[in-house]
Scaffold this motif. Structure first.
Motif, PDB file in Angstrom:
ATOM      1  N   LYS A  32       0.845  -1.191   0.000  1.00 45.47           N
ATOM      2  CA  LYS A  32       0.000   0.000   0.000  1.00 45.47           C
ATOM      3  C   LYS A  32       0.880   1.240   0.000  1.00 45.47           C
ATOM      4  CE  LYS A  32      -3.546  -0.201   2.673  1.00 45.47           C
ATOM      5  NZ  LYS A  32      -4.408  -0.147   3.884  1.00 45.47           N
ATOM      6  N   ARG A  34       0.960   5.583  -0.241  1.00 46.21           N
ATOM      7  CA  ARG A  34       0.150   6.784  -0.011  1.00 46.21           C
ATOM      8  C   ARG A  34       0.929   8.042  -0.351  1.00 46.21           C
ATOM      9  NH1 ARG A  34      -2.330   5.278   5.558  1.00 46.21           N
ATOM     10  NH2 ARG A  34      -4.024   3.966   4.858  1.00 46.21           N
ATOM     11  N   THR A  39      -3.637  13.289  -0.946  1.00 47.28           N
ATOM     12  CA  THR A  39      -4.600  12.342  -0.358  1.00 47.28           C
ATOM     13  C   THR A  39      -4.964  11.217  -1.335  1.00 47.28           C
ATOM     14  OG1 THR A  39      -6.536  13.673  -0.966  1.00 47.28           O
ATOM     15  CG2 THR A  39      -5.563  14.056   1.214  1.00 47.28           C
ATOM     16  N   GLN A  41      -4.168   7.024  -2.485  1.00 48.65           N
ATOM     17  CA  GLN A  41      -3.693   5.721  -2.015  1.00 48.65           C
ATOM     18  C   GLN A  41      -3.753   4.730  -3.175  1.00 48.65           C
ATOM     19  OE1 GLN A  41      -4.813   4.093   1.884  1.00 48.65           O
ATOM     20  NE2 GLN A  41      -5.756   2.433   0.733  1.00 48.65           N
TER      21      GLN A  41
END
Length: 81
Positions: A32, A34, A39, A41
């Protein structure tokens, strides 16, 4: 949109780093990433030395808001990553 270039997970992650993404977690083979400024992901399936399927790469590209880039090998014509 033209043909997507084939990338491995390692190459895709290198591009994500260039766009300000940071690795935040991993569960199994999925990493994952980010970008807190924008903002965003993105989840990248990491299978070493295997190319990402075109649909997966397209999904990563849209989620990360990658722009269309140009390649000097193709005389400046746009190519998609």
């Amino acid at each position: 949109m033209g043909r997507l270039r084939q990338l491995t997970a390692q190459q895709a992650e290198k591009i994500l780093k260039q766009y300000g993404f940071e690795l935040v977690s991993q569960k199994g083979s999925h990493r994952k990433w980010r970008n807190l400024e924008r903002t965003l992901q993105v989840v990248v399936p990491f299978h070493k030395d295997k190319t990402l399927p075109s649909g997966t790469l397209r999904s990563i590209r849209y989620a990360a808001l990658w722009p269309v880039l140009t390649s000097p090998k193709r005389n400046g014509s746009p190519i998609s990553f």
